[in-house]
Design a protein around this motif. Structure first.
Motif, PDB file in Angstrom:
ATOM      1  N   GLU A  88       0.150  -9.695  -7.129  1.00 45.48           N
ATOM      2  CA  GLU A  88       1.554  -9.609  -7.513  1.00 45.48           C
ATOM      3  C   GLU A  88       1.751  -8.954  -8.884  1.00 45.48           C
ATOM      4  O   GLU A  88       2.884  -8.662  -9.271  1.00 45.48           O
ATOM      5  CB  GLU A  88       2.190 -11.001  -7.530  1.00 45.48           C
ATOM      6  N   GLU A  91       3.421  -5.231  -9.091  1.00 45.69           N
ATOM      7  CA  GLU A  91       4.858  -5.245  -8.800  1.00 45.69           C
ATOM      8  C   GLU A  91       5.641  -5.856  -9.952  1.00 45.69           C
ATOM      9  O   GLU A  91       6.712  -5.353 -10.325  1.00 45.69           O
ATOM     10  CB  GLU A  91       5.138  -6.020  -7.514  1.00 45.69           C
ATOM     11  N   THR A 182      14.634  -2.581  -4.995  1.00 45.17           N
ATOM     12  CA  THR A 182      13.639  -3.636  -4.809  1.00 45.17           C
ATOM     13  C   THR A 182      12.604  -3.235  -3.773  1.00 45.17           C
ATOM     14  O   THR A 182      11.387  -3.431  -3.969  1.00 45.17           O
ATOM     15  CB  THR A 182      14.322  -4.946  -4.376  1.00 45.17           C
ATOM     16  N   GLN A 183      13.044  -2.646  -2.682  1.00 47.04           N
ATOM     17  CA  GLN A 183      12.127  -2.225  -1.627  1.00 47.04           C
ATOM     18  C   GLN A 183      11.221  -1.086  -2.095  1.00 47.04           C
ATOM     19  O   GLN A 183      10.024  -1.057  -1.791  1.00 47.04           O
ATOM     20  CB  GLN A 183      12.923  -1.792  -0.384  1.00 47.04           C
ATOM     21  N   ARG A 186       8.578  -2.417  -4.542  1.00 52.02           N
ATOM     22  CA  ARG A 186       7.548  -3.179  -3.819  1.00 52.02           C
ATOM     23  C   ARG A 186       6.563  -2.243  -3.119  1.00 52.02           C
ATOM     24  O   ARG A 186       5.346  -2.435  -3.184  1.00 52.02           O
ATOM     25  CB  ARG A 186       8.222  -4.108  -2.812  1.00 52.02           C
ATOM     26  N   ARG A 190       2.379  -1.388  -4.029  1.00 51.01           N
ATOM     27  CA  ARG A 190       1.249  -1.410  -3.085  1.00 51.01           C
ATOM     28  C   ARG A 190       0.498  -0.077  -3.094  1.00 51.01           C
ATOM     29  O   ARG A 190      -0.738  -0.041  -3.098  1.00 51.01           O
ATOM     30  CB  ARG A 190       1.763  -1.700  -1.674  1.00 51.01           C
TER      31      ARG A 190
END
Length: 205
Positions: A88, A91, A182-183, A186, A190
């Motif tokens: 995490e 992010e 936000t998407q 994220r 990754r």
């Protein structure tokens, strides 16, 4: 304590109120409306006191951007100890940086950039300031992500991340873009994790 020390403290407090008010006025009202008089009124300071600290609007605005940018980057570093470890972390780092580019400071800076594009004397003040901020933001990201900045690919990944954060800030100026942002953050976290892990493995081989 000497009588000079309280006076110096009051002077520093007045200066800080003016700098913070300049950012608020720029973000809320734009470049044209952000005069020394307007900022002084917003700060609850006399025009004479404001001009004592900042004789011109250009000096006030550039000092305000420098002050708030330094504070924002210092806060990012201070919060580094609170960031989670493990999957995490990346992010969380990106969220912190994107928050800078969606803050009132960034909206205020946009007003100044637009004005500087048509004003050579203002541009001469702003370009070095922006370059200094860019270098500081890059260093902060390198430190937080643990990137080998000597690796050209790692360097470009960090720079691309900052460019993306700036773009997300631009997308948020006119409308609330938080759900899409936000998407994207994220997914990029990754992608960035995978790319940096690959670089780390390659460096060990």
């Amino acid at each position: 304590m000497s009588t000079r020390e309280p006076k110096q403290e009051r002077s520093r407090a007045t200066r800080q109120r003016l700098l913070e008010s300049a950012i608020d006025c720029l973000a809320d009202h734009g470049w044209q409306a952000t005069t020394v008089s307007v900022v002084a009124e917003h700060a609850g300071v006399s025009r004479g006191a404001a001009q004592h600290h900042f004789p011109t609007r250009e000096e006030l605005i550039t000092a305000a951007l420098e002050f708030m940018t330094d504070n924002r980057l210092a806060l990012v570093r201070e919060e580094a100890g609170e960031l989670p470890q493990g999957p995490e972390r990346t992010e969380a780092i990106l969220v912190r940086m994107v928050e800078h580019y969606t803050s009132p400071l960034f909206k205020a800076a946009l007003q100044v950039w637009t004005a500087a594009a048509a004003d050579e004397s203002l541009r001469e003040r702003i370009v070095p300031l922006e370059a200094r901020f860019g270098r500081a933001a890059h260093r902060a990201m390198v430190e937080l992500l643990g990137v080998d900045d000597g690796d050209r690919v790692g360097h470009r990944l960090v720079q691309g991340t900052l460019d993306m954060a700036r773009g997300l800030g631009l997308a948020d100026v006119l409308t609330d873009d938080s759900a899409r942002r936000t998407q994207i953050v994220r997914q990029w976290a990754r992608t960035l994790d995978a790319a940096l892990s690959e670089r780390a493995v390659s460096a060990q081989c």
